[in-house]
Write a protein that holds these residues in place. Sequence first.
Motif, PDB file in Angstrom:
ATOM      1  N   GLU A  39      33.527 -37.549  13.800  1.00  0.00           N
ATOM      2  CA  GLU A  39      32.122 -37.808  14.170  1.00  0.00           C
ATOM      3  C   GLU A  39      32.002 -38.022  15.682  1.00  0.00           C
ATOM      4  O   GLU A  39      31.080 -37.530  16.327  1.00  0.00           O
ATOM      5  N   ARG A  40      32.987 -38.741  16.218  1.00  0.00           N
ATOM      6  CA  ARG A  40      33.055 -38.993  17.659  1.00  0.00           C
ATOM      7  C   ARG A  40      33.136 -37.660  18.420  1.00  0.00           C
ATOM      8  O   ARG A  40      32.427 -37.433  19.379  1.00  0.00           O
ATOM      9  N   ARG A  41      34.011 -36.785  17.950  1.00  0.00           N
ATOM     10  CA  ARG A  41      34.224 -35.486  18.601  1.00  0.00           C
ATOM     11  C   ARG A  41      32.932 -34.649  18.587  1.00  0.00           C
ATOM     12  O   ARG A  41      32.621 -33.936  19.525  1.00  0.00           O
ATOM     13  N   ARG A  42      32.165 -34.778  17.512  1.00  0.00           N
ATOM     14  CA  ARG A  42      30.925 -34.001  17.404  1.00  0.00           C
ATOM     15  C   ARG A  42      29.815 -34.563  18.301  1.00  0.00           C
ATOM     16  O   ARG A  42      29.059 -33.808  18.912  1.00  0.00           O
ATOM     17  N   VAL A  43      29.728 -35.904  18.354  1.00  0.00           N
ATOM     18  CA  VAL A  43      28.540 -36.535  18.934  1.00  0.00           C
ATOM     19  C   VAL A  43      28.672 -36.867  20.424  1.00  0.00           C
ATOM     20  O   VAL A  43      27.747 -36.612  21.208  1.00  0.00           O
ATOM     21  N   LEU A  44      29.809 -37.462  20.807  1.00  0.00           N
ATOM     22  CA  LEU A  44      29.887 -38.027  22.164  1.00  0.00           C
ATOM     23  C   LEU A  44      29.715 -37.013  23.294  1.00  0.00           C
ATOM     24  O   LEU A  44      28.989 -37.296  24.262  1.00  0.00           O
ATOM     25  N   PRO A  45      30.337 -35.823  23.216  1.00  0.00           N
ATOM     26  CA  PRO A  45      30.142 -34.877  24.331  1.00  0.00           C
ATOM     27  C   PRO A  45      28.668 -34.519  24.514  1.00  0.00           C
ATOM     28  O   PRO A  45      28.202 -34.351  25.647  1.00  0.00           O
ATOM     29  N   LEU A  46      27.925 -34.455  23.416  1.00  0.00           N
ATOM     30  CA  LEU A  46      26.499 -34.110  23.518  1.00  0.00           C
ATOM     31  C   LEU A  46      25.716 -35.269  24.126  1.00  0.00           C
ATOM     32  O   LEU A  46      24.850 -35.064  24.983  1.00  0.00           O
ATOM     33  N   VAL A  47      26.027 -36.481  23.699  1.00  0.00           N
ATOM     34  CA  VAL A  47      25.328 -37.650  24.264  1.00  0.00           C
ATOM     35  C   VAL A  47      25.583 -37.707  25.769  1.00  0.00           C
ATOM     36  O   VAL A  47      24.644 -37.916  26.558  1.00  0.00           O
ATOM     37  N   GLU A  48      26.824 -37.485  26.173  1.00  0.00           N
ATOM     38  CA  GLU A  48      27.150 -37.507  27.613  1.00  0.00           C
ATOM     39  C   GLU A  48      26.340 -36.449  28.351  1.00  0.00           C
ATOM     40  O   GLU A  48      25.766 -36.695  29.410  1.00  0.00           O
ATOM     41  N   ARG A  49      26.262 -35.281  27.738  1.00  0.00           N
ATOM     42  CA  ARG A  49      25.543 -34.179  28.373  1.00  0.00           C
ATOM     43  C   ARG A  49      24.038 -34.457  28.472  1.00  0.00           C
ATOM     44  O   ARG A  49      23.380 -33.975  29.388  1.00  0.00           O
ATOM     45  N   LEU A  50      23.515 -35.234  27.520  1.00  0.00           N
ATOM     46  CA  LEU A  50      22.064 -35.466  27.493  1.00  0.00           C
ATOM     47  C   LEU A  50      21.657 -36.778  28.153  1.00  0.00           C
ATOM     48  O   LEU A  50      20.477 -37.137  28.149  1.00  0.00           O
ATOM     49  N   ALA A  51      22.648 -37.485  28.726  1.00  0.00           N
ATOM     50  CA  ALA A  51      22.358 -38.810  29.279  1.00  0.00           C
ATOM     51  C   ALA A  51      21.222 -38.756  30.304  1.00  0.00           C
ATOM     52  O   ALA A  51      20.436 -39.693  30.408  1.00  0.00           O
ATOM     53  N   ASP A  52      21.126 -37.645  31.027  1.00  0.00           N
ATOM     54  CA  ASP A  52      20.077 -37.534  32.052  1.00  0.00           C
ATOM     55  C   ASP A  52      18.997 -36.528  31.664  1.00  0.00           C
ATOM     56  O   ASP A  52      18.376 -35.913  32.521  1.00  0.00           O
ATOM     57  N   CYS A  53      18.754 -36.374  30.371  1.00  0.00           N
ATOM     58  CA  CYS A  53      17.838 -35.302  29.948  1.00  0.00           C
ATOM     59  C   CYS A  53      16.375 -35.681  30.126  1.00  0.00           C
ATOM     60  O   CYS A  53      15.487 -34.857  29.931  1.00  0.00           O
ATOM     61  N   GLY A  54      16.111 -36.947  30.461  1.00  0.00           N
ATOM     62  CA  GLY A  54      14.734 -37.335  30.753  1.00  0.00           C
ATOM     63  C   GLY A  54      14.014 -38.021  29.606  1.00  0.00           C
ATOM     64  O   GLY A  54      12.942 -38.583  29.800  1.00  0.00           O
ATOM     65  N   ILE A  85      26.290 -45.726  22.968  1.00  0.00           N
ATOM     66  CA  ILE A  85      25.434 -46.455  23.916  1.00  0.00           C
ATOM     67  C   ILE A  85      26.077 -46.426  25.302  1.00  0.00           C
ATOM     68  O   ILE A  85      25.416 -46.168  26.310  1.00  0.00           O
ATOM     69  N   ALA A  86      27.393 -46.619  25.338  1.00  0.00           N
ATOM     70  CA  ALA A  86      28.102 -46.570  26.636  1.00  0.00           C
ATOM     71  C   ALA A  86      27.962 -45.185  27.264  1.00  0.00           C
ATOM     72  O   ALA A  86      27.915 -45.040  28.490  1.00  0.00           O
ATOM     73  N   ALA A  87      27.860 -44.152  26.426  1.00  0.00           N
ATOM     74  CA  ALA A  87      27.758 -42.773  26.941  1.00  0.00           C
ATOM     75  C   ALA A  87      26.320 -42.402  27.308  1.00  0.00           C
ATOM     76  O   ALA A  87      26.081 -41.309  27.816  1.00  0.00           O
ATOM     77  N   GLY A  88      25.354 -43.298  27.029  1.00  0.00           N
ATOM     78  CA  GLY A  88      23.984 -43.010  27.467  1.00  0.00           C
ATOM     79  C   GLY A  88      22.914 -43.072  26.388  1.00  0.00           C
ATOM     80  O   GLY A  88      21.730 -42.902  26.695  1.00  0.00           O
ATOM     81  N   ALA A  89      23.298 -43.290  25.119  1.00  0.00           N
ATOM     82  CA  ALA A  89      22.268 -43.384  24.074  1.00  0.00           C
ATOM     83  C   ALA A  89      21.486 -44.677  24.246  1.00  0.00           C
ATOM     84  O   ALA A  89      22.056 -45.707  24.614  1.00  0.00           O
TER      85      ALA A  89
END
Length: 258
Positions: A57-72, A89-93
């Motif tokens: 689940e981590r592998r699926r979710v975290l890279p996307l959260v990191e990528r979207l941290a500045d999505c606005g 949350i640490a990654a930007g959620a």
Amino acid sequence: MGVINVTPDSFSDGGKYALTAQAAARATALIDEGADILDIGGESTRPGALPVALDEERRRVLPLVERLADCGIPVSVDTQKPELMREAIAAGASMINDINALAARGALEAVAATSAAACLMHKQGDPQTMQRDPHYAAVVSEVRGFLAARLEAAQRGGISRDRLVIDPGFGFGKTLEHNLALLRGLMQLADLGVPVLAGLSRKSMLGKITGCEAEGRVFASVAAALIAVEKGASIVRVHDVAATRDALAVWNAVKNND
Ligand code: HH2
């Protein structure tokens, strides 16, 4: 709230956004369509779904959260796992959407230690078995009582009320009649004084009413979202953002002239 399932097996969009690049492109599209929040899930919770291991689940979710941290717009992560809550949350959620209402050991603490919001959802049973024989004496008051208790528990655990959202959990251990009763009675949940989130998009209850498969349930989903908002929902969790936004724009235009 636009849904992105980074899973191979979600009931309506499973496999379409399983790679981070596909999911990121979907996120951009949903933002362009007018989403106010994105909800990212790495574990399907459709009836019959099997649990996913933390690492996967981590592998699926975290890279996307990191990528979207500045999505606005705020990013919500749909997970039941306290470890992933913390990491997301640490990654930007900025929101945790938990179908288990933060009931897992350590979940309340994981959110309380941050400033993130949380959605507390009602379900009866677990995804694997929940649709076998759902049973309630009075579905609306039972769901309301559960959500009131979880709101109390979350506040006792250090999550202030202004960070909390509640959700009746349409389709989670509920028959069509239960779901319809909850939609009719949604205002009684809104009376609890925190925003109500409604997730009806493409769900099988709409298939039962219209006879359509998941992909063909857009019109029914828009109707359901509109009814939910009319009945007091503040957030609608949807796959079809543009269609829902247009319908709500018409609703708003009429409403604001009352
Ligand atoms: N429904 C689903 C998943 N998460 N979260 C909340 N708060 N409310 C819901 O109604 C809800 C939810 C199921 O829908 P989906 O994510 O589209 O499918 P799957 O669980 O198969 O990934």
